[in-house]
Design an enzyme around this catalytic site. Structure first.
Site, mmCIF file in Angstrom:
data_model
loop_
_atom_site.group_PDB
_atom_site.id
_atom_site.type_symbol
_atom_site.label_atom_id
_atom_site.label_comp_id
_atom_site.label_asym_id
_atom_site.label_seq_id
_atom_site.Cartn_x
_atom_site.Cartn_y
_atom_site.Cartn_z
ATOM 1 N N HIS A 161 -25.841 -17.358 -16.989
ATOM 2 C CA HIS A 161 -24.882 -17.343 -17.491
ATOM 3 C C HIS A 161 -24.910 -15.344 -17.099
ATOM 4 O O HIS A 161 -25.053 -14.573 -17.592
ATOM 5 C CB HIS A 161 -24.182 -17.079 -19.180
ATOM 6 C CG HIS A 161 -22.368 -16.775 -18.703
ATOM 7 N ND1 HIS A 161 -21.443 -17.775 -17.976
ATOM 8 C CD2 HIS A 161 -21.563 -15.880 -19.468
ATOM 9 C CE1 HIS A 161 -20.076 -16.978 -18.405
ATOM 10 N NE2 HIS A 161 -20.503 -16.118 -19.169
ATOM 11 N N LYS A 216 -26.256 -16.190 13.577
ATOM 12 C CA LYS A 216 -24.731 -16.761 13.111
ATOM 13 C C LYS A 216 -24.392 -16.447 11.522
ATOM 14 O O LYS A 216 -23.884 -15.698 10.531
ATOM 15 C CB LYS A 216 -24.539 -18.700 13.069
ATOM 16 C CG LYS A 216 -23.866 -19.187 11.940
ATOM 17 C CD LYS A 216 -24.156 -19.148 10.482
ATOM 18 C CE LYS A 216 -25.689 -20.178 10.909
ATOM 19 N NZ LYS A 216 -25.515 -21.967 10.563
ATOM 20 N N GLU A 243 -17.935 -22.336 11.361
ATOM 21 C CA GLU A 243 -18.907 -21.287 11.177
ATOM 22 C C GLU A 243 -18.475 -19.942 11.940
ATOM 23 O O GLU A 243 -17.542 -19.064 11.649
ATOM 24 C CB GLU A 243 -19.913 -21.612 11.219
ATOM 25 C CG GLU A 243 -20.560 -22.780 9.714
ATOM 26 C CD GLU A 243 -22.436 -22.543 10.160
ATOM 27 O OE1 GLU A 243 -22.314 -22.848 9.347
ATOM 28 O OE2 GLU A 243 -22.607 -22.209 11.126
ATOM 29 N N TYR A 292 -19.660 -28.363 11.741
ATOM 30 C CA TYR A 292 -19.903 -26.849 11.056
ATOM 31 C C TYR A 292 -19.812 -25.837 12.599
ATOM 32 O O TYR A 292 -19.767 -24.833 11.465
ATOM 33 C CB TYR A 292 -20.916 -27.136 10.185
ATOM 34 C CG TYR A 292 -22.649 -26.782 11.025
ATOM 35 C CD1 TYR A 292 -23.246 -25.776 11.118
ATOM 36 C CD2 TYR A 292 -23.129 -27.698 11.811
ATOM 37 C CE1 TYR A 292 -24.665 -25.294 11.736
ATOM 38 C CE2 TYR A 292 -24.259 -27.963 11.932
ATOM 39 C CZ TYR A 292 -24.810 -26.736 12.552
ATOM 40 O OH TYR A 292 -25.794 -26.225 13.376
#
Lengths: 126, 538
Positions: B511, B109, B248, B244
């Site tokens: 940042h 996956k 997916e 899910y």
């Protein structure tokens, strides 16, 4: 006894491997080029030799063992060595003992374990 | 009633084969004295009794949980065997050692998701100056993708085999079932049966996809067991189920260029925070995935041209139909516990789900344990199974007393825009603590790297749930955006350390990252203020 073949170098190797049909049991032992004294420059390859000899004693008669000398030390140590970068061989370690057309391989000191060699020879799942 | 095990917390060596525990614990002193004498003798006998078992631990199921327990147990000196067998899926798919995660779950996956992300990146790269010929003619080659994925899986299967052999864990490709509480029969591929005896038995058989009971489902449908090794490109695909796994699969198929539709019976991502779940669905819809809500399939027929005609019923009981190349069921998974013949040892299962309600991984049969997806009301996640399996082995063979903590386990849905979360959903927090007791912080944000390729930021959204008063402990964190798993993992560790909202706010961000958005969050839902960012950055 297994059918043995001996090949040197990258191009020769790939040309030679074309001889095999997809259903054949082919094992490839990648090791360092032999020095004039008849031993590989790669000490781990030399150490693995007797174990591989022993392990292959029980191999099927129709199985092939292709022993390929990949090259000298500088050729192998180059991280762009084609045996390393090729997506089929994708070598990381010498020696490597692999079953052709599968993802099964023994690397380095795994080649010194008889039971692992046996497993490589007998394992049927792909 | 806490642990069934704590009574017998002595050396593991002595408490195999103990006498069946009976309910009559009200014994007289004399009886107690006799019992303790008997016990001494029994313990002596047990040393010899141990010899009669072939293994200290026999693991049924070579998946994440079983293998983790087996490896830990041999490291602690136990003699261990693992039985693993994959019954072919209805369409005939099988695979090697390693369980769902490695073969037909997390690993393939994630690789297909990565393939999808790379396709997206090719298009974005033009905006960053890369001279891509014509992004619109770039296509994914399904065969090349599945071959690469399958080769990776096969190499993992092999490495696992080598590891077991090296660690002297005996592996048998056999389907195990109980004969008695210390004896397992293993049915090999050729139909032969082999008998194994062990002092301790660990059930780690996991689960397999369920199919609905409608005509054509088994004949023409596939599941997550098949999609990652499908020989032909899936084409126009209907994914039935919006858990899910369904999201997916539909997500990566759509990104890889296949028309993908999700059929939702009631809600999307049951069990997850519903605001986040709906945001994920919205984002998928924006990217071109179709959704059919409140619908149930009723029949699948194969047409003359080989395509599949799917009939479904909506909430008004109206029937609809459409043609698809592939129908993938992702309606849930069932544990493989019935196959173990639990009746032979009186192993209790939850009737509705066939799951095992173990206490500290111990079943109602004292020497029989369970980890992983077979456990009742425990997260069905690989790392959970691994952790539980490892801790169990340490308790059985390493004198450990450490128990598995199933609370605050983080997870991520690898939808095209990922969703990671840890702790409580908004609904659960309100249900448990009451709306007055909790504060919900939320924010939309704009990832720096989204500006240049003008990527849509409308669903980049985060949420923090904390106690409103007291230490303002953080109860849940939710993140939708790129690399959600990488973002949420560290915060999961913080929550494990009792993260409080003031501490989160006192953390200096990195940042420019998306994870720093959690340190900047300040708008509460209660305030009614706009959670959209005011300016581009800082």
């Amino acid at each position: 006894m297994v059918l043995r073949h001996h090949i040197e170098g990258y191009e020769n190797f790939f040309k030679f491997m074309k001889n095999f049909k997809p259903n054949e049991s082919v094992y490839v032992l990648y090791s360092g080029k032999k020095l004039p004294n008849g031993k590989s420059w790669c000490p781990d390859c030399v150490e693995a030799e007797p174990f591989i000899e022993e392990g292959f004693k029980t191999a099927s008669e129709s199985a092939h063992l292709v022993e390929v000398e990949v090259g000298d030390r500088p050729f192998w140590k180059d991280l762009n060595c084609p045996f390393r970068t090729n997506s089929t061989t994708k070598l990381r370690v010498l020696p490597t003992l692999a079953k052709w057309n599968t993802q099964k391989r023994l690397e380095g000191d795994q080649c010194q374990k008889i039971d692992l060699i046996e497993m490589l020879l007998t394992d049927e799942d792909d | 009633m806490k642990s069934r095990e704590s009574k017998e917390k002595k050396s593991w060596y002595f408490n195999c084969c103990k006498k069946p525990q009976t309910m009559d614990s009200d014994l007289s002193d004399q009886e107690n004295y006799t019992k303790s004498l008997e016990k001494l003798v029994t313990e002596q006998e047990n040393i010899e009794a141990d010899q009669k078992f072939m293994y200290d631990l026999l693991v049924i199921g070579g998946g994440s949980g079983g293998l983790a327990a087996a490896k830990e147990a041999v490291n602690l000196g136990a003699k261990v065997a693992v039985l693993d067998f994959v019954t072919p899926s209805p369409r005939g798919t099988t695979w090697g050692l390693g369980g769902t995660c490695v073969n037909v779950g997390c690993i393939p996956k994630k690789l297909m998701h990565q393939a999808a992300l790379l396709g997206e990146a090719i298009h974005e790269s033009a905006a960053y100056g890369w001279q891509v010929p014509d992004p619109n003619i770039i296509k994914n080659d399904w065969q090349a993708l599945t071959t690469a994925v399958q080769n990776h899986i096969k190499s993992v299967n092999w490495v696992t085999r080598v590891e077991l052999r090296t660690k002297k864990i005996e592996y048998f490709n056999a389907l195990g079932y109980f004969k008695d509480q210390h004896t397992i029969c293993g049915k090999m591929k050729n139909g032969e049966e082999k008998v194994f005896t062990a002092k301790n038995i660990l059930i780690a058989v996991g689960g397999r996809p369920r199919y609905p009971d409608i005509p054509g489902a088994l004949e023409y449908g596939i599941s997550s067991d098949d999609i990652f090794s499908l020989e032909k490109a899936p084409g126009k695909t209907l994914v039935i189920g919006a858990g899910y796994i369904g999201l997916e699969c539909a997500g990566f198929l759509n990104s890889l260029g296949y028309d993908a539709t999700v059929m939702v019976r009631s809600i999307v991502l049951r069990g997850f925070d519903q605001q986040m779940a709906n945001t994920i669905a919205q984002e998928m819809e924006r990217r071109g995935v179709h959704f059919i809500y409140q619908a149930k399939p009723s029949k699948i027929e194969k047409q003359a041209d080989g395509r599949l005609l799917v009939h479904w019923v909506d909430k008004e009981r109206q029937t609809h139909q459409d043609i698809f190349d592939t129908v993938l069921f992702a309606i849930g998974r069932k544990p493989l516990t019935e196959e173990l013949k639990p009746e032979n040892i009186g192993l209790q299962l939850i009737p509705e789900t066939a799951k095992i309600d173990a206490i500290d991984e111990q079943t109602n049969v004292p020497n029989v344990y369970a980890v992983g997806d077979v456990l009742h009301k425990k997260p069905e996640l690989t790392p959970v199974a691994i952790h539980a399996g490892r801790l169990l082995a340490r308790r059985l063979f390493g004198n450990s007393t450490e128990q598995m903590d199933y609370v605050n386990v983080a997870t991520t849905v690898f939808s095209p825009l990922e969703y990671g979360c840890v702790g409580l959903s908004e609904e659960a927090a309100i249900a448990i603590h009451g709306e007055d007791k909790i504060e919900i912080y939320h924010a939309y944000y704009k990832p720096t790297e989204f500006f240049i390729p003008q990527k849509d930021v409308s669903n980049c959204y985060i949420k923090v749930i904390a106690f409103r008063n007291g230490d303002q402990r953080v109860l849940g964190m939710h993140f939708i955006g790129p690399n959600a798993g990488e973002v949420i993992q560290g915060f999961a560790a913080a929550i494990k350390c009792n993260l409080t909202f003031p501490k989160l706010k006192d953390t200096v961000g990195i940042h420019p990252t998306v994870a720093e958005e959690f340190t900047r969050i300040s708008v509460t839902k209660r305030s009614g203020l706009d959670p959209k960012p005011q300016s581009c950055c800082s």
